[in-house]
Design an enzyme around this catalytic site. Structure first.
Site, PDB file in Angstrom:
ATOM      1  N   HIS A 136     -20.427  14.625 -19.317  1.00 42.20           N
ATOM      2  CA  HIS A 136     -20.013  15.917 -20.122  1.00 42.20           C
ATOM      3  C   HIS A 136     -19.903  15.722 -21.211  1.00 42.20           C
ATOM      4  CE1 HIS A 136     -20.376  17.090 -15.584  1.00 42.20           C
ATOM      5  NE2 HIS A 136     -21.569  17.250 -16.172  1.00 42.20           N
ATOM      6  N   GLU A 193     -27.782  15.474 -18.605  1.00 43.14           N
ATOM      7  CA  GLU A 193     -28.119  15.499 -17.486  1.00 43.14           C
ATOM      8  C   GLU A 193     -28.833  16.615 -17.106  1.00 43.14           C
ATOM      9  OE1 GLU A 193     -24.934  18.555 -18.412  1.00 43.14           O
ATOM     10  OE2 GLU A 193     -24.314  18.824 -16.276  1.00 43.14           O
ATOM     11  N   TYR A 207     -16.683  21.320 -14.288  1.00 43.41           N
ATOM     12  CA  TYR A 207     -16.993  20.167 -14.508  1.00 43.41           C
ATOM     13  C   TYR A 207     -16.803  19.877 -15.897  1.00 43.41           C
ATOM     14  CZ  TYR A 207     -21.904  20.433 -12.041  1.00 43.41           C
ATOM     15  OH  TYR A 207     -22.955  20.694 -10.923  1.00 43.41           O
ATOM     16  N   ARG A 259     -30.982  25.191 -18.838  1.00 46.27           N
ATOM     17  CA  ARG A 259     -32.066  24.347 -19.185  1.00 46.27           C
ATOM     18  C   ARG A 259     -33.199  26.087 -20.662  1.00 46.27           C
ATOM     19  NH1 ARG A 259     -34.346  24.185 -13.414  1.00 46.27           N
ATOM     20  NH2 ARG A 259     -32.536  23.449 -12.103  1.00 46.27           N
ATOM     21  N   HIS A 302     -17.901  12.968 -10.604  1.00 46.69           N
ATOM     22  CA  HIS A 302     -19.064  14.366 -10.789  1.00 46.69           C
ATOM     23  C   HIS A 302     -17.946  15.202  -9.632  1.00 46.69           C
ATOM     24  CE1 HIS A 302     -21.258  17.001 -11.850  1.00 46.69           C
ATOM     25  NE2 HIS A 302     -22.571  15.392 -12.542  1.00 46.69           N
ATOM     26  N   HIS A 327     -30.320  14.663 -12.411  1.00 48.54           N
ATOM     27  CA  HIS A 327     -30.431  14.491 -10.949  1.00 48.54           C
ATOM     28  C   HIS A 327     -30.900  15.234 -10.823  1.00 48.54           C
ATOM     29  CE1 HIS A 327     -25.886  14.568 -11.491  1.00 48.54           C
ATOM     30  NE2 HIS A 327     -25.511  15.269 -12.740  1.00 48.54           N
ATOM     31  N   ARG A 363     -28.388  16.401  -6.836  1.00 43.08           N
ATOM     32  CA  ARG A 363     -28.090  17.479  -7.517  1.00 43.08           C
ATOM     33  C   ARG A 363     -26.506  16.908  -7.426  1.00 43.08           C
ATOM     34  NH1 ARG A 363     -30.156  23.282  -6.828  1.00 43.08           N
ATOM     35  NH2 ARG A 363     -29.804  24.276  -8.303  1.00 43.08           N
TER      36      ARG A 363
END
Lengths: 341, 341
Positions: B223, B284, B194, B290, B178, B9, B71
């Protein structure tokens, strides 16, 4: 070693009980009808419904004792109003108590709550207290979404729920986080709504400060913790990213997963990533999936086989089968000790 | 072998783009303001936002190409009305196209759709067609819950969605299922909403007859398929119990899972229970999580490492990294072939 199944439902209750429910549903549409009264169910009807089903399977599969609660999909908190939910809940819990009285060695009660959309959770305190103090139950099923798939109650970490948590702590009983049927066509009950609720509750616990406020509060998240163990890296990472405490020093002090995961690779993963202390044997029987797995020749929900097949120590297996349940449900432990078990 | 990341994204879009969105949000509250116009973003701003982030990580981690979409959490289909969603979607897709034009070797476009609660999905056909035919995109992200956590659209198997599926088949593009941000406080976006959406969509596909009506329709459930692979026994059992076709002859002909599962045991399970043909490499990135996993010393979302570590054949790895993506996204395959790849 005892084998304690922490997750069993009375899905086979005798027909008169369902007729009482049906009469409730009719009266919701026609309030001029008299309020129905709970069914007269004979001991023989209860014996028949249990011996051919849960008790037979318990024996065949070698479990000793089931924590037994009313059928989860039939709790139907979204149906009717608070008075309907209260009458139905009381009848369901009383029927579970009858089963426990007939088979005290095999079943220990866990209660349904008279939740209803928009109704304060404090209204469920009375039934919890009655079931624990008067009926000898050892836990409860708490529905995080009494709307049945619309998810318009506050998160479980909201102060909305605190009056109930205070009573749980006082009585020293845990709650299994368990939704009921879905009236939202997006969510199949056992295939989506149940699993989503498990996942949702866990993430709420990560975000909130509930266990700071209630260090003694305990939840069992059923169905193997929903999606959580499979996505354990995501949850560890999210806790870090959201500047929340690490899972093992925070949520996992108060949250436990059952073993209602219906294939060996799933159970293998569960035991690999989740601390043994946080796993309780459960089958959800007679429950969501009743068939035989063509890949194994055994019932999908015969979850004992998956745990037996694990290459973990006997001590670890005893944790899963017995000791964790006794720790999470202290009233169960006390009851067993009083029997010399 | 190419390494194709099917799930990336543009989470680092330059600030002017976000300011355009902010102006939209202000105007929702004050409709007397003039309609904002999409941001002027320079090539240098785009280069900076990409080279320091997605492109750097792509190179560091050794991926060749990312299927790149706006995004997801910012799609915000529930925000404002259809005109707001349409203007925002067009701007987001145009910005992705700019990235693709600057780095055609590294990024291929996947589009956001101008969905809006209660608006017929046929209104998204035009933007899909524009993105595929004019911008050269190879797929789209379809939101099963444009309400952002209230789940009041019909299930994905409902005829409501058919006009869009007809166009997907005609254009020969798949959709990634999504959702976007959650405006329901019960659902953390990346931690619950999600994953729940992934699980929910899969169960809908089991229940419905969508793939009888559209045998060529293809969905990527991101996912890692939500909770599904972990509960594979439950889903096989439910298909049987509901008298639906077995998963491998039905849903799994049309549904694929990505590898956005952020720890080794999860990827191990995915590859163990799901046919290799149904797994597409994805990260992803830059996405939900992160941070660096203290247990490994590597980023949680560096999913290539987990696949590299698998003890499967080189041919199977090539399926996951390259060939499945080329099969599921035929327009990607054509584009690569035209380049001699």
């Amino acid at each position: 070693m005892l084998i304690i199944d922490c997750h069993g439902h009375y899905t086979t209750a005798p027909e008169p009980h369902q007729k009482f429910r049906d009469a409730q549903l009719v009266r919701i549409k026609d309030s001029t009808l008299p309020a129905p009264v709970p069914a007269q169910v004979s001991d023989d009807e209860i014996r028949e419904s249990i011996e051919a089903n849960q008790l037979r399977l318990q024996r065949e599969r070698g479990a000793d004792l089931t924590l037994f609660s009313p059928r989860a999909s039939a709790m139907g908190h979204h149906v009717g109003d608070e008075s309907v939910s209260t009458a139905w809940t009381r009848a369901c819990n009383d029927l579970v108590k009858r089963v426990v009285d007939l088979y005290p060695e095999n079943f220990v009660g866990v209660c349904q709550l008279p939740q209803s959309p928009g109704v304060p959770i404090s209204h469920s305190v009375h039934e919890l207290t009655r079931c624990v103090r008067e009926l000898g139950f050892v836990g409860c099923n708490l529905n995080p979404d009494p709307s049945g798939g619309h998810w318009n109650a506050p998160p479980l970490t909201d102060r909305h729920w605190y009056p109930f948590y205070e009573k749980m702590v006082e009585l020293d009983v845990p709650a299994m986080v368990h939704v009921s049927a879905s009236c939202n066509p997006n969510f199949h009950a056992t295939g989506a709504h149940y699993i989503n609720a498990d996942t949702t509750a866990f993430m709420q616990f990560i975000q909130g400060d509930l266990f700071r406020d209630f260090p003694e509060l305990r939840f069992v998240i059923p169905h193997g913790g929903g999606a959580v163990p499979y996505h354990w890296g995501r949850y560890r990472g999210l806790a870090d990213m959201l500047k929340r405490p690490a899972l093992d020093g925070h949520v996992m002090r108060n949250v436990f997963f059952d073993t209602c995961v219906y294939h060996q690779p799933g159970i293998d993963l569960l035991v690999k990533v989740i601390d043994i202390d946080n796993i309780l044997f459960g089958s959800e029987m007679l429950g969501a999936v009743r068939g035989i797995d063509p890949q194994t020749g055994h019932h999908f929900d015969d979850t004992r086989r998956y745990i037996d097949a694990l290459t973990i120590s006997a001590a670890a297996k005893r944790q899963i089968f017995e000791l964790n349940a006794r720790r999470v449900y202290p009233r169960l432990d006390a009851l067993l000790k009083a029997r010399g078990q």
